[in-house]
Write a protein that holds these residues in place. Sequence first.
Motif, mmCIF file in Angstrom:
data_model
loop_
_atom_site.group_PDB
_atom_site.id
_atom_site.type_symbol
_atom_site.label_atom_id
_atom_site.label_comp_id
_atom_site.label_asym_id
_atom_site.label_seq_id
_atom_site.Cartn_x
_atom_site.Cartn_y
_atom_site.Cartn_z
ATOM 1 N N GLN A 1 0.829 -1.212 0.000
ATOM 2 C CA GLN A 1 0.000 0.000 0.000
ATOM 3 C C GLN A 1 0.865 1.265 0.000
ATOM 4 N N ALA A 2 1.954 1.217 0.766
ATOM 5 C CA ALA A 2 2.854 2.369 0.812
ATOM 6 C C ALA A 2 3.482 2.618 -0.558
ATOM 7 N N GLN A 3 3.880 1.537 -1.228
ATOM 8 C CA GLN A 3 4.486 1.664 -2.561
ATOM 9 C C GLN A 3 3.475 2.209 -3.566
ATOM 10 N N SER A 4 2.233 1.766 -3.423
ATOM 11 C CA SER A 4 1.172 2.257 -4.307
ATOM 12 C C SER A 4 0.999 3.761 -4.147
ATOM 13 N N ARG A 5 1.068 4.238 -2.893
ATOM 14 C CA ARG A 5 0.928 5.677 -2.644
ATOM 15 C C ARG A 5 2.134 6.458 -3.155
ATOM 16 N N VAL A 6 3.316 5.837 -3.130
ATOM 17 C CA VAL A 6 4.518 6.486 -3.684
ATOM 18 C C VAL A 6 4.314 6.759 -5.168
ATOM 19 N N LYS A 7 3.802 5.751 -5.887
ATOM 20 C CA LYS A 7 3.559 5.909 -7.331
ATOM 21 C C LYS A 7 2.478 6.952 -7.593
ATOM 22 N N ALA A 8 1.423 6.951 -6.756
ATOM 23 C CA ALA A 8 0.341 7.930 -6.913
ATOM 24 C C ALA A 8 0.853 9.351 -6.644
ATOM 25 N N LEU A 9 1.749 9.468 -5.662
ATOM 26 C CA LEU A 9 2.325 10.764 -5.308
ATOM 27 C C LEU A 9 3.176 11.310 -6.449
ATOM 28 N N GLU A 10 3.915 10.401 -7.114
ATOM 29 C CA GLU A 10 4.764 10.819 -8.241
ATOM 30 C C GLU A 10 3.922 11.357 -9.400
ATOM 31 N N LYS A 11 2.725 10.779 -9.575
ATOM 32 C CA LYS A 11 1.852 11.201 -10.681
ATOM 33 C C LYS A 11 1.035 12.458 -10.341
ATOM 34 N N MET A 12 0.953 12.758 -9.048
ATOM 35 C CA MET A 12 0.104 13.884 -8.623
ATOM 36 C C MET A 12 0.676 15.205 -9.126
ATOM 37 N N SER A 13 -0.190 16.027 -9.745
ATOM 38 C CA SER A 13 0.257 17.331 -10.245
ATOM 39 C C SER A 13 0.443 18.290 -9.076
ATOM 40 N N SER A 14 1.231 19.338 -9.308
ATOM 41 C CA SER A 14 1.464 20.327 -8.256
ATOM 42 C C SER A 14 0.856 21.660 -8.680
ATOM 43 N N MET A 15 0.427 22.436 -7.698
ATOM 44 C CA MET A 15 -0.126 23.770 -7.965
ATOM 45 C C MET A 15 0.622 24.780 -7.114
ATOM 46 N N ASP A 16 1.215 25.779 -7.760
ATOM 47 C CA ASP A 16 1.958 26.806 -7.023
ATOM 48 C C ASP A 16 1.011 27.770 -6.343
ATOM 49 N N LYS A 17 1.432 28.258 -5.190
ATOM 50 C CA LYS A 17 0.637 29.289 -4.494
ATOM 51 C C LYS A 17 0.635 30.550 -5.345
ATOM 52 N N LEU A 18 -0.522 31.189 -5.466
ATOM 53 C CA LEU A 18 -0.616 32.419 -6.252
ATOM 54 C C LEU A 18 0.221 33.516 -5.592
ATOM 55 N N ALA A 19 1.064 34.141 -6.411
ATOM 56 C CA ALA A 19 1.901 35.230 -5.898
ATOM 57 C C ALA A 19 1.036 36.461 -5.628
ATOM 58 N N ASP A 20 1.468 37.271 -4.665
ATOM 59 C CA ASP A 20 0.753 38.518 -4.399
ATOM 60 C C ASP A 20 0.908 39.458 -5.589
ATOM 61 N N VAL A 21 -0.171 40.135 -5.946
ATOM 62 C CA VAL A 21 -0.126 41.105 -7.043
ATOM 63 C C VAL A 21 0.234 42.464 -6.472
ATOM 64 N N ASP A 22 1.251 43.114 -7.082
ATOM 65 C CA ASP A 22 1.673 44.430 -6.602
ATOM 66 C C ASP A 22 0.525 45.429 -6.682
ATOM 67 N N SER A 23 0.388 46.227 -5.648
ATOM 68 C CA SER A 23 -0.621 47.277 -5.680
ATOM 69 C C SER A 23 -0.136 48.459 -4.852
ATOM 70 N N LEU A 24 -0.624 49.643 -5.235
ATOM 71 C CA LEU A 24 -0.268 50.845 -4.480
ATOM 72 C C LEU A 24 -1.092 50.897 -3.205
ATOM 73 N N GLY A 25 -0.432 51.138 -2.095
ATOM 74 C CA GLY A 25 -1.133 51.286 -0.821
ATOM 75 C C GLY A 25 -0.959 52.706 -0.326
ATOM 76 N N PHE A 26 -2.042 53.377 -0.004
ATOM 77 C CA PHE A 26 -1.983 54.782 0.393
ATOM 78 C C PHE A 26 -2.303 54.930 1.877
ATOM 79 N N LYS A 27 -1.452 55.696 2.561
ATOM 80 C CA LYS A 27 -1.725 56.028 3.964
ATOM 81 C C LYS A 27 -1.140 57.409 4.233
ATOM 82 N N PHE A 28 -2.024 58.413 4.247
ATOM 83 C CA PHE A 28 -1.565 59.777 4.481
ATOM 84 C C PHE A 28 -1.198 59.973 5.943
ATOM 85 N N ARG A 29 -0.180 60.820 6.180
ATOM 86 C CA ARG A 29 0.222 61.167 7.555
ATOM 87 C C ARG A 29 -0.558 62.407 7.976
ATOM 88 N N PHE A 30 -1.360 62.244 9.001
ATOM 89 C CA PHE A 30 -2.232 63.333 9.438
ATOM 90 C C PHE A 30 -1.647 64.036 10.653
#
Length: 609
Positions: free
Chosen positions: A244-273
Amino acid sequence: MIQAKNLSKHFGAQELFSNVSFQLGPRERVGLVGRNGSGKSTLFKLILGELSADGGEISIPKGYRLGALEQHIHFTKPTVLEECTQVLNPEDFKEHEAEKILFGLGFSEPDLARDPKSFSGGYQIRINLTKVLLQSPDLLLLDEPTNYLDIVSMRWLKSFLKNFPGEIMLITHDREFMDDVVTHTMGLHRQQLKKIKGDTAKFYEQILQDEEMYEKTRENLDKKRKEMEAFIERFKAKASKAAQAQSRVKALEKMSSMDKLADVDSLGFKFRFVECPGKQIAEVKHLSFHYEGKEENLFHNLSFPINREDRIGIIGKNGKGKSTLLNIIGGYLTPVTGKVSFHPSAQIGHFGQTNINRLNMENTIAEEIQQENNDLSISSVRNICGTMMFEGDLAKKKIKVLSGGERARVLLGKILAKPANLLLLDEPTNHLDMESIESLTEEIGNFPGAVVIVTHSEIMLKNLATKLVIFHNGNAEFFNGTYDDFLEKIGWESEETKPKVETKKLSEKEIKQKRAELTIERAKQTKPIKEEIERLEGEITKNEDLLKRINNELEKATLANDTAKLTDYAHAVGKLNHMIDELFEKLTNSNENLEFIQAKYDKELDALS
């Protein structure tokens, strides 16, 4: 219909987009969205053939005409009207169409006879816009057409585009303008392209749903992988579980990977009052101003208070004095009469074109921001640089090598660095994308101090302005109400026709005299056009009679099998048909011109009723 298949484009190491495909259907008006630098303008250039794709292809039907707003200025004619009408075929009589568009974009009748080179850059772009609209292409490609337009012209252009008979692709940072015009929204996001039916809100909602689904799938996949890895680690040494462990090793090798979505750059505004203890932070008293060499004031005897939490919008057509007023309040210009008084604790943060020109070209971005507030630590300066998307070594770039949009971001960074309780903002959104505009609008709304803003964005005015300074009727006046109140009580129509104020009522005799004058003037202008219509109709009738006779002769020649006559008559029929078509086209143009002039005078006559 335009089709793009598997388009890819990169500049150096930067990939703009990869394997993107789309098609443009009949009468579709598509808004193209995406962060600054995502490749929107590049996609336009690929469609126009000004750039070549690194991969994929764009199919454009034969005879399908493209029209694009040209940012390059090159004028060859002595007057605005001649410059615009030169794009038309010589036989087309569409001068009235050019006039309608020019008037809609803010030109006056005397402007039509002026040298196009004598206008400001913004008005020169409007001339280019008129030229492309006049050509009535199958597809209009408009890249930021609202940048140099005031609200009145934007409202006119919006109406024009909604009624445009062909297809449109539109790039604009003005979200409300786009949403009012488009049937579809297409966006570049994470180097990919997505198109949906509907406005920008629906598009971004779909993007958010897609990314939430992606993240949930990725998290479930990671969870499953970890469970399998734990099972393998636990049972790989046990003989009873080894298979069973060997079967899971083979299944793990076939499993696709998904990268975490990178943060999208954005302007952040904070005025000094910085706190101001007074209820009123400033007061404008009896201001008048005109530039040297000009006798007529841009505004006179203008007075209004600026209270501690006011949001004052300055509105009106371009060239009327909005930025001038802001520069007087900011201390960059001296009024002819009157003054601006400030509370002793007033601290001003000023964003405007004048300030951008005063940036020290030899300074780095970090040095320029540091100069605004010497109490800031290097770390704080770097944080502001990062907020304005100048991370790391980018903060060491000198001002002189930056684009106009980057310099605008530096100026915004300087305002973020400076403690203030009064913000003076002159078109702060011009070089920002939609997401950054929303972030800035939210932060202005949250700012505890006062804000005076010049903007052509109706959505900003509706969301922010509680009071207005209105430039119209040759002056500026304070209006104690919101932008919606202004639209309801005054409205922009007063700019185009007559002010909605008490005027002297004409006597019955004066009305009769005015009607008679207008009727004579209308007859004078329409008489030559009516004569031309009559002449064209006569020419058409004469040529149709001749065509009928030649067709009869052609039938006789056909029955007699007279080849020579057949050739001559067939040639004459073709020539006559072409001539009749041309006459009908001229007749149509003359009728349109007549209708335009008659409608103009009918409107004036109705106003006298």
